[in-house]
Design a protein around this motif. Structure first.
Motif, PDB file in Angstrom:
ATOM      1  N   GLY A 104       0.678  -1.181   0.023  1.00 44.10           N
ATOM      2  CA  GLY A 104       0.000  -0.160   0.037  1.00 44.10           C
ATOM      3  C   GLY A 104       0.882   1.229   0.015  1.00 44.10           C
ATOM      4  O   GLY A 104       1.870   1.128  -0.131  1.00 44.10           O
ATOM      5  N   THR A 141      -6.343  -5.643   7.730  1.00 42.04           N
ATOM      6  CA  THR A 141      -4.892  -5.453   7.437  1.00 42.04           C
ATOM      7  C   THR A 141      -4.073  -6.828   6.877  1.00 42.04           C
ATOM      8  O   THR A 141      -4.875  -7.653   6.580  1.00 42.04           O
ATOM      9  CB  THR A 141      -4.134  -5.828   8.949  1.00 42.04           C
ATOM     10  OG1 THR A 141      -2.550  -5.286   9.168  1.00 42.04           O
ATOM     11  CG2 THR A 141      -4.423  -7.129   9.521  1.00 42.04           C
ATOM     12  N   LYS A 193      -8.686   7.145   9.420  1.00 45.16           N
ATOM     13  CA  LYS A 193      -8.706   5.688  10.348  1.00 45.16           C
ATOM     14  C   LYS A 193      -8.895   5.876  11.809  1.00 45.16           C
ATOM     15  O   LYS A 193      -8.955   4.730  12.264  1.00 45.16           O
ATOM     16  CB  LYS A 193      -7.476   5.100  10.013  1.00 45.16           C
ATOM     17  CG  LYS A 193      -7.079   4.897   8.559  1.00 45.16           C
ATOM     18  CD  LYS A 193      -5.694   4.168   8.252  1.00 45.16           C
ATOM     19  CE  LYS A 193      -5.439   4.017   6.874  1.00 45.16           C
ATOM     20  NZ  LYS A 193      -4.098   3.685   6.374  1.00 45.16           N
ATOM     21  N   GLY A 250      -6.344  -0.473   6.982  1.00 41.48           N
ATOM     22  CA  GLY A 250      -7.370   0.205   6.363  1.00 41.48           C
ATOM     23  C   GLY A 250      -8.465   0.951   7.282  1.00 41.48           C
ATOM     24  O   GLY A 250      -8.567   0.754   8.322  1.00 41.48           O
ATOM     25  N   ASP A 251      -9.472   1.778   6.640  1.00 41.12           N
ATOM     26  CA  ASP A 251     -10.407   2.604   7.224  1.00 41.12           C
ATOM     27  C   ASP A 251     -11.471   1.457   7.806  1.00 41.12           C
ATOM     28  O   ASP A 251     -12.221   2.031   8.384  1.00 41.12           O
ATOM     29  CB  ASP A 251     -10.913   3.737   6.486  1.00 41.12           C
ATOM     30  CG  ASP A 251     -11.432   3.343   5.113  1.00 41.12           C
ATOM     31  OD1 ASP A 251     -11.383   2.163   4.725  1.00 41.12           O
ATOM     32  OD2 ASP A 251     -11.528   4.255   4.290  1.00 41.12           O
TER      33      ASP A 251
END
Length: 249
Positions: free
Chosen positions: A48, A156, A207, A151-152
């Motif tokens: 990412g 993971t 997040k 991530g929001d």
């Protein structure tokens, strides 16, 4: 950077730059210690956009010389099922942001994202992990360091909320992500939870709400990051002020 009161493994930096610098120093310390203790260090890298700045720091002074890179083995935590030269490839990102500038080349073991059969690719990578990561008498290989993002939605690696991969017993598994209409490869919870050290790197206000739940609520399948809890390892979270804004709220 200072620890959150009552949670010594959660550290909050004043800005993203400080978060990355402290995380880089911590990773350098862990890798160097592993080499000193076992002769080799193993690390699973996050993909990412968030870790790019961290990787560039690790490839620059002083970390480029502080870390004994020639005795480090690098792996990937997850990968898109795309060729290695694809813009979305984590392998490509790691090569361009970390490996290209290191004075000594670590052993890099990318996931076979370009393989036509994701299940076969997952099996091949699991075999490589067993072969390349020194054993210590346990049935599951133990990474010295696993770097993860979040991530929001609380995912993971490529462990997404309420997906079958959360129940996988294989070390590496393929997973289809409907909202992205794509296949991915990912390390699974049994492997992540065998790690000696897990370092989460999370930044950004987007997040904050999820992170507060992950840290406060305990293990939940709808927030897979909360399921990473090594039995014989340590977990630490490196956050900027925006991501940490709702902790304890």
């Amino acid at each position: 950077m200072s620890p959150v009161r009552g949670s010594p493994a959660v550290n909050v930096g004043s800005d993203v730059g400080e978060v990355m610098r402290v995380a880089a120093r911590r990773i350098a310390t862990l890798l160097s210690a592993a080499v000193e203790q076992r002769g080799v260090a193993t690390m699973a890298l996050a993909g990412g956009s968030t870790p790019k700045q961290l990787y560039r720091l690790l490839a620059a002074p002083p970390f480029d010389l502080d870390i004994p890179w020639s005795r480090v083995k690098l792996f990937l935590g997850d990968e898109r099922c795309v060729p290695p030269d694809h813009p979305d490839s984590n392998e490509r990102m790691v090569r361009e942001s970390l490996l290209v500038d290191l004075p000594e080349a670590p052993a890099f073991h990318p996931m076979p994202g370009g393989h036509p059969d994701p299940a076969k690719a997952a099996g091949l990578y699991a075999e490589r992990l067993v072969r390349e990561i020194p054993g210590d008498g346990t049935p599951v290989p133990r990474f010295d360091v696993v770097l993860l993002g979040m991530g929001d939605d609380g995912h993971t690696a490529s462990l997404f909320p309420d997906t079958p991969i959360l129940d996988e017993e294989r070390l590496v598994a393929e997973v289809y992500v409907p909202r992205m209409d794509s296949w991915r490869l990912s390390l699974t919870l049994p492997l992540l939870n065998a790690a000696r050290n897990v370092v989460f790197l999370v930044t950004g206000a987007g997040k904050a709400a999820t992170l507060a739940r992950v840290l406060a609520d305990g293990p939940r399948r709808d927030f897979p990051s909360s399921l990473v809890l090594p039995k014989d390892g340590e977990v630490e979270w490196h956050l900027d002020r925006e991501a940490a804004a709702l902790i304890g709220a």
